[in-house]
Write a protein that holds these residues in place. Sequence first.
Motif, PDB file in Angstrom:
ATOM      1  N   TRP A  17       0.822  -1.217   0.000  1.00  0.00           N
ATOM      2  CA  TRP A  17       0.000   0.000   0.000  1.00  0.00           C
ATOM      3  C   TRP A  17       0.855   1.267   0.000  1.00  0.00           C
ATOM      4  O   TRP A  17       0.605   2.210   0.737  1.00  0.00           O
ATOM      5  CB  TRP A  17      -1.036   0.090   1.106  1.00  0.00           C
ATOM      6  N   GLY A  35      10.483   6.042   7.473  1.00  0.00           N
ATOM      7  CA  GLY A  35       9.300   5.251   7.130  1.00  0.00           C
ATOM      8  C   GLY A  35       8.240   5.418   8.200  1.00  0.00           C
ATOM      9  O   GLY A  35       8.342   6.304   9.072  1.00  0.00           O
ATOM     10  N   GLY A  36       7.248   4.540   8.174  1.00  0.00           N
ATOM     11  CA  GLY A  36       6.112   4.689   9.082  1.00  0.00           C
ATOM     12  C   GLY A  36       6.435   4.346  10.528  1.00  0.00           C
ATOM     13  O   GLY A  36       5.991   5.038  11.447  1.00  0.00           O
ATOM     14  N   SER A  37       7.197   3.273  10.738  1.00  0.00           N
ATOM     15  CA  SER A  37       7.467   2.854  12.128  1.00  0.00           C
ATOM     16  C   SER A  37       8.215   3.936  12.894  1.00  0.00           C
ATOM     17  O   SER A  37       7.896   4.245  14.047  1.00  0.00           O
ATOM     18  CB  SER A  37       8.293   1.566  12.149  1.00  0.00           C
ATOM     19  N   TYR A  44      -2.659  -0.748  13.612  1.00  0.00           N
ATOM     20  CA  TYR A  44      -1.256  -1.021  13.306  1.00  0.00           C
ATOM     21  C   TYR A  44      -0.491   0.294  13.290  1.00  0.00           C
ATOM     22  O   TYR A  44      -0.872   1.235  12.578  1.00  0.00           O
ATOM     23  CB  TYR A  44      -1.105  -1.747  11.956  1.00  0.00           C
ATOM     24  N   HIS A  45       0.568   0.345  14.070  1.00  0.00           N
ATOM     25  CA  HIS A  45       1.388   1.558  14.116  1.00  0.00           C
ATOM     26  C   HIS A  45       2.872   1.215  13.981  1.00  0.00           C
ATOM     27  O   HIS A  45       3.729   1.865  14.581  1.00  0.00           O
ATOM     28  CB  HIS A  45       1.095   2.331  15.404  1.00  0.00           C
ATOM     29  N   GLY A  46       3.155   0.172  13.220  1.00  0.00           N
ATOM     30  CA  GLY A  46       4.538  -0.163  12.930  1.00  0.00           C
ATOM     31  C   GLY A  46       5.131  -1.141  13.921  1.00  0.00           C
ATOM     32  O   GLY A  46       4.455  -1.610  14.849  1.00  0.00           O
ATOM     33  N   GLU A 106      -5.821   5.214  13.317  1.00  0.00           N
ATOM     34  CA  GLU A 106      -5.790   5.353  11.860  1.00  0.00           C
ATOM     35  C   GLU A 106      -7.177   5.819  11.407  1.00  0.00           C
ATOM     36  O   GLU A 106      -8.181   5.357  11.962  1.00  0.00           O
ATOM     37  CB  GLU A 106      -5.508   4.000  11.211  1.00  0.00           C
ATOM     38  N   SER A 161      -3.837  -2.578   8.328  1.00  0.00           N
ATOM     39  CA  SER A 161      -3.343  -3.955   8.485  1.00  0.00           C
ATOM     40  C   SER A 161      -4.243  -4.812   9.372  1.00  0.00           C
ATOM     41  O   SER A 161      -4.181  -6.034   9.312  1.00  0.00           O
ATOM     42  CB  SER A 161      -1.935  -3.932   9.069  1.00  0.00           C
ATOM     43  N   ASP A 192      -2.554   8.479  12.532  1.00  0.00           N
ATOM     44  CA  ASP A 192      -1.546   7.758  11.758  1.00  0.00           C
ATOM     45  C   ASP A 192      -2.054   7.604  10.322  1.00  0.00           C
ATOM     46  O   ASP A 192      -2.904   6.764  10.031  1.00  0.00           O
ATOM     47  CB  ASP A 192      -1.298   6.396  12.420  1.00  0.00           C
ATOM     48  N   VAL A 196      -0.220   6.789   7.696  1.00  0.00           N
ATOM     49  CA  VAL A 196       0.811   6.115   6.891  1.00  0.00           C
ATOM     50  C   VAL A 196       0.194   5.411   5.676  1.00  0.00           C
ATOM     51  O   VAL A 196       0.759   5.457   4.581  1.00  0.00           O
ATOM     52  CB  VAL A 196       1.645   5.152   7.774  1.00  0.00           C
ATOM     53  N   ILE A 197      -0.969   4.803   5.847  1.00  0.00           N
ATOM     54  CA  ILE A 197      -1.647   4.196   4.686  1.00  0.00           C
ATOM     55  C   ILE A 197      -2.595   5.194   4.029  1.00  0.00           C
ATOM     56  O   ILE A 197      -2.639   5.316   2.800  1.00  0.00           O
ATOM     57  CB  ILE A 197      -2.446   2.942   5.101  1.00  0.00           C
ATOM     58  N   LYS A 255       4.914   5.815   3.250  1.00  0.00           N
ATOM     59  CA  LYS A 255       4.396   5.121   2.067  1.00  0.00           C
ATOM     60  C   LYS A 255       4.184   6.018   0.841  1.00  0.00           C
ATOM     61  O   LYS A 255       5.103   6.289   0.088  1.00  0.00           O
ATOM     62  CB  LYS A 255       3.115   4.368   2.434  1.00  0.00           C
TER      63      LYS A 255
END
Length: 458
Positions: A61, A120-122, A154-156, A227, A232, A260, A262-263, A289
């Motif tokens: 993604w 990155g996201g994490s 999901y947050h990494g 999110e 995820s 978050d 990220v996606i 991402k």
Amino acid sequence: MHVLLRDRMKNLQEKDQHWVHPVTALMDHQAKGVCAWESAEGIHLVDVNGHRVQDAFSGLWCVNAGYGQKSIVEAAKKQLEVLPYATGYFGFGSEPAIELAYRLAKLAPPGLNHVIFGQGGSDAVDTAIRTVRYYFNAIGQPEKKHFIAVQRGYHGSSAVGSGLTALPVFHRYFDVPTSTQHHIEAPYPYRHSAGPDEASVLAATVAALKSKVHEIGRGNVAAFICEPIIGSGGVIVPPAGYLKAMRATCDELGILLIVDEVITGFGRTGPMFGCEHEGVSPDIMTMAKGLTSGYAPMGATIISEQIYAALAEAGSDGTPFGHGQTYAGHPVSAAIANATLDLYENGLLKNGTEVGEYFQSKLRSLEKLDVVGQVRGRGMLAGVELVADKHTRAKPDAKLKIGQKILAHAFSEGLVFRAFNDDILGFAPSLNYTHADVDKLIEILTFSIEKVTGARWI
Ligand code: PLP
């Protein structure tokens, strides 16, 4: 030629035994071997065996702009030639990173004005956590240490952020969540304890956050993180008004809101950011991402004026804000991100929004299959939840691995997407999809579901 290919594959499989792949069952992987991609163009990937598949998951993604975008490649090449590296430490910087910080501040929801770059996201989430701790210590509220997140979020997988993630494999044997990390029930209308009614799920989620904060003690809670659409955890779309309600509840409770993205950022659900659907400004927003469309690693954490002012003030005696990495604001990643933003702004976001509506309506037609419990999503992000019984919503027997089998069948037919462990199929097509690409996706997917499950139309 055939022998050459066989030798090459053997060689790759042997060498691959040295790579500990991310989020992979290691013994299974040793037995099955790697599927190595070789090239990509547009929305297609080709593996080393020459098998070509349509990518319905944008890599992981992230490849929101699709593969082979010449302007991104040119921007990267140029930057590599001119200035391949520049530190952001000690007052140094580079033009692409400065430009990108400015653009992100303009694009982000109002009030989010200062960007901390990462890889990155994490680490964007980790940066958010460190920043929140620093902020509350700096403003004289050091008791505020606890974080609340949602189940299935999901947050990494960083050492601390993985405890805010609420998926079992990220916790088992990793000693998280810590005693300052908590989770409330996911806003998951299809399977919520308050029943399927969206308004009830929303009210219950607000009540759960309030109750958790009261249990821990208002003065001890730092932030709530969520999110806009749980990715995820199974592409779970919360009830309409979720972010707005969480914003209002965090304000009432005196805690920060971290969103978050990220996606959901960079056109994944239509607009540039998921927050825009509800006109919400969090205190901190994480992104990665689609920021570079996966062409190079980069993440960012954007913080409010108020938080930035406190960080600046805390260093008024000359003490640096002690956070950063060698590659924060990397000029090549930044140049790639700027070229990617140009594409989003010059038509890609518009196409993603338009084709996203078509994609959602076509995918929803699968709800007429007896094995499909729910199709949900927004824009170019969707989930298909498989069931054993549509009325009771009973899940298929996990041992049958139906989702995995559907994916394997689709893959052989020329389509790749994601099969989550609990029989939810995930889709995140790139924003350059056409209607015909969507039709092809639906055709292969439908055929694969029918073939594997013997599903009936009702
Ligand atoms: N946050 C969310 C919402 C994500 O979906 C992900 C990755 O999928 C992350 C954080 C972690 O990002 P990364 O894999 O780039 O570290």
